[in-house]
Design a protein around this motif. Structure first.
Motif, PDB file in Angstrom:
ATOM      1  N   GLU A  77       0.822  -1.208   0.000  1.00 41.05           N
ATOM      2  CA  GLU A  77       0.000   0.000   0.000  1.00 41.05           C
ATOM      3  C   GLU A  77       0.858   1.260   0.000  1.00 41.05           C
ATOM      4  N   THR A  87      -3.993 -10.174  -3.994  1.00 42.83           N
ATOM      5  CA  THR A  87      -5.384 -10.557  -4.236  1.00 42.83           C
ATOM      6  C   THR A  87      -5.804 -10.044  -5.612  1.00 42.83           C
ATOM      7  N   ALA A  88      -7.009 -10.414  -6.036  1.00 40.09           N
ATOM      8  CA  ALA A  88      -7.518  -9.932  -7.327  1.00 40.09           C
ATOM      9  C   ALA A  88      -7.582  -8.403  -7.338  1.00 40.09           C
ATOM     10  N   LYS A  89      -7.928  -7.809  -6.194  1.00 39.80           N
ATOM     11  CA  LYS A  89      -7.997  -6.350  -6.097  1.00 39.80           C
ATOM     12  C   LYS A  89      -6.599  -5.734  -6.231  1.00 39.80           C
ATOM     13  N   ASP A  90      -5.606  -6.361  -5.577  1.00 38.30           N
ATOM     14  CA  ASP A  90      -4.228  -5.863  -5.671  1.00 38.30           C
ATOM     15  C   ASP A  90      -3.723  -5.926  -7.110  1.00 38.30           C
ATOM     16  N   LYS A 116      -5.441  -5.892  -9.845  1.00 34.48           N
ATOM     17  CA  LYS A 116      -6.141  -4.884 -10.652  1.00 34.48           C
ATOM     18  C   LYS A 116      -5.512  -3.509 -10.457  1.00 34.48           C
ATOM     19  N   GLN A 117      -5.137  -3.197  -9.214  1.00 32.29           N
ATOM     20  CA  GLN A 117      -4.493  -1.914  -8.927  1.00 32.29           C
ATOM     21  C   GLN A 117      -3.120  -1.829  -9.606  1.00 32.29           C
ATOM     22  N   LYS A 148      -3.546  -1.125 -13.242  1.00 27.59           N
ATOM     23  CA  LYS A 148      -3.961   0.268 -13.444  1.00 27.59           C
ATOM     24  C   LYS A 148      -2.744   1.197 -13.439  1.00 27.59           C
TER      25      LYS A 148
END
Length: 675
Positions: free
Chosen positions: A359, A386-389, A391-392, A395
């Motif tokens: 982060e 994770t999938a969210k990480d 994706k970030q 990006k």
């Protein structure tokens, strides 16, 4: 008729004049890896002979001009005392003194003020010799004589004059053109001043001087770097000194010397109680970096060291405008931190600390992918995230994908993303589309071609080295725990998403692509392994070689006369690549060589096919032989095409082939006989 004047014999002409041996141009020095986020026009490395030459050209008149500037400043000072009587002025403000007399007075005043400065005689003598030594068109022996004379002038005074604006270039010239003896003398005299030199914000010459001494004086490199200890973090955040440490760590330091710069990251406790005395055993332990520091330490001390390392890294990441986040020394410290977390006994604590660091640095991940350690860190975040990480991360990286494709280390991050992300639809929009759209810019470079190959044939030994494959395999064990899809399924989906764009690109740019050596490799992989209908692309490929043979323009030979292009068509006709291991052709499952051979016969005229084998260099003999082999292999399915090709090569045509100079004529005649 007058007698013709004869040329004198070599012995009568006298000895030949010896050529002046000028210095050979210095080979360009390697430079730091460049961030993919940096503007294209900006150079990453501060140490460059070209930069030094530019500065030298800019400073040719700097000595006198700056002295004059100092003089004018003195005249503007209210307390300045005039050196002579003030000349009366006329009512219009003009001096009664003539311009020549005024110039003489100004010159005398200039000389007086110059003589009043410290080391004025020394600098005057040094500048006189320097003007001779710095010339670029003098022989090496003459330059070395001037360098020795210059060193005799400044010996023992280097530390006193190096900070002067009109003397730093003198010291720079000694280091640049002098021998190892002169360089070592300068390095020894400057001992204790390197931190101050690196931080000097008024002259880039001093920053370059420190970097050149680190590069050219390996015997003094350790002592120079030790002067930076306890101040490494401050220097990394310093505008001028940052590049000195970055160059030293990435380009010139050995394993032990790098640890001298890394030790500041480990905290004050490590600095106080883990100083190396220089013994071989201590150096060997120091080479291990953070791992060596934590060896034998209890769990509480490990936590303290890791907490100090984390705090220092957070300080760097919270100041991204300083530029330190792009340096390899920071990336090494970060990778050591991520690796060391794996030794903590509590899994929850490991995951918590790792995610906190992610982060902290997630917004600057694109600044790190260009180095080996930075790339490895981002790949670890991808594998463990994770999938969210993930994706970030995509990006953040998306605006820089094209530049990453052209970088050896950065592209490994893209490949790992393709390996671990289960959501291939997301990957197709954020990653695959960004890799295929600039294909025209990518296929001309080896790194760019690898990026295109990975979409179709990942980790193949034809295009990836064992070291690259081993590096990519480092995240496979983690992927097996954090990703749900089977690798084969994911590869198939990635290939499917990339195929349409690559086939369309090849069809639109066929003529340009197949003429390039790298382009023919890319074209072969697309045709053999891409998914989808390839009929129109095959037609585009065949129309390129259907042009009349030989070419009327010598500057633009027929494609079949280009070895790499003829090899492309031969590969497509044989249905796959030849394997040196099995000594046979490995057929590509998604490619129909028989259909391509039938199209070949339909689109390429008889005259062109015969010309490839009998005219010019006859470079098409092997291609036509492979065409015959493909038709034979198809059997009755291509009976009409076999009959047509056999009709091309009647008795007269076979005689022309046999009497020609084509290298593959023997193989071609054998294949024709089997039709």
């Amino acid at each position: 008729m007058p007698a013709l004047k004869k040329r004198p014999a070599p012995t009568q002409a006298g000895p030949k004049a010896k050529k002046v041996q000028l210095e050979r141009p210095v080979k360009a020095e390697k430079k730091r890896s460049r961030p993919v986020t940096a503007p294209v026009a900006v150079e990453a490395s501060a140490d460059s002979d070209d930069d030094l030459d530019d500065l030298e050209a800019d400073n040719d008149d700097l000595i006198d001009e700056e002295d004059v500037a100092d003089e004018l400043m003195d005249e503007d000072t209210p307390d300045a005392v005039p050196a002579g009587p003030v000349q009366p002025k006329d009512p219009n403000g003009m001096s009664f003194m003539s311009s020549r007399e005024s110039h003489k007075v100004q010159k005398a005043l200039h000389e007086q003020r110059r003589a009043a400065k410290p080391h004025s005689t020394l600098l005057a003598d040094a500048k006189r010799v320097w003007s001779l030594a710095r010339q670029k068109t003098i022989p090496t022996a003459e330059r070395q004589k001037h360098i020795q004379d210059l060193m005799n002038v400044i010996r023992g005074m280097v530390k006193d004059i190096v900070f002067k604006h009109d003397a730093s270039r003198i010291v720079q010239t000694v280091v640049k053109y002098g021998g190892q003896k002169e360089r070592d003398e300068v390095a020894q005299e400057l001992k204790g001043k390197y931190k101050e030199l690196a931080q000097n914000k008024y002259s880039k010459n001093l920053k370059f001087l420190v970097t050149k001494l680190i590069r050219l004086c390996p015997a003094h490199r350790t002592s120079i770097l030790m002067e930076f200890q306890t101040n490494v973090l401050r220097l990394l955040l310093h505008r001028e000194a940052s590049s000195v440490l970055a160059d030293a760590f990435e380009l010139y330091a050995n394993a032990y010397e790098r640890t001298l710069l890394l030790r500041d990251f480990y905290g004050k406790e490590t600095m106080l109680f883990s100083m190396t005395g220089g013994s071989d055993e201590e150096k060997e332990r120091a080479r291990k970096g953070l791992k060596g520091v934590l060896e034998g330490a209890d769990i509480e001390r490990k936590r303290r060291v890791l907490a100090a390392l984390k705090e220092n890294l957070v300080t760097i990441f919270n100041n991204p405008d300083k530029g330190a986040v792009t340096h390899a020394v920071v990336h090494r410290a970060l990778w050591e931190y991520i690796s060391a977390l794996g030794n903590l006994p509590d899994e929850a604590e490991r995951d918590k600390l790792r995610h906190e660091m992610f982060e902290t640095c997630q917004e600057v991940l694109a600044e790190m992918v260009h180095t080996k350690d930075g790339s490895r860190v981002v790949r670890e975040f991808l594998a463990l995230g994770t999938a969210k990480d993930r994706k970030q991360i995509l990006k953040v990286l998306k605006p820089h994908v094209e530049r990453m494709c052209l970088d050896d280390d950065a592209q490994l991050v893209l490949f790992t993303a393709l390996d671990v992300i289960d959501d291939t639809k997301l990957a197709s929009k954020s990653l695959i589309a960004e890799m295929t759209s600039p294909a025209t810019n990518l296929f001309v470079a080896p790194q760019g071609r690898r990026a295109l190959f990975y979409l179709l044939v990942p980790r193949t030994r034809r295009h990836f080295t064992p070291a690259q494959i081993a590096s990519l395999a480092e995240t496979d064990e983690t992927r097996s725990r954090t990703s749900k899809k089977a690798p084969e399924v994911r590869e198939e989906e990635v290939r499917k998403f990339a195929s349409e764009a690559l086939l369309s690109w090849l069809e639109k740019n066929t003529a340009n692509i197949v003429r390039e050596p790298g382009g023919s490799l890319v074209a072969a992989e697309i045709m053999l392994f891409a998914d989808g209908d390839k009929t129109s692309v095959s037609e585009s490929l065949l129309r390129v070689i259907a042009a009349s043979y030989p070419s009327a323009d010598p500057a633009s030979p027929h494609p079949i006369d280009l070895p790499h292009t003829s090899r492309l068509y031969k590969t497509l006709l044989q249905g796959g690549h030849f394997s040196h291991t099995s000594k046979s052709v490995e057929r590509a499952p998604g490619w129909d060589a028989g259909a391509f051979a039938a199209q070949f016969v339909a689109l390429v005229d008889k005259d062109v096919a015969l010309g490839m084998c009998t005219l010019g260099e006859g470079n098409g003999a092997f291609v036509i032989a492979e065409l015959c082999e493909a038709l034979i292999r198809e059997g009755e399915k291509c009976a009409g095409e076999k009959k047509k090709v056999k009709g091309w090569f009647g008795a007269e045509a076979r005689a022309a082939v046999e009497g020609g100079q084509a290298k593959g004529k023997k193989v071609l005649l054998e294949k024709i006989a089997l039709l």
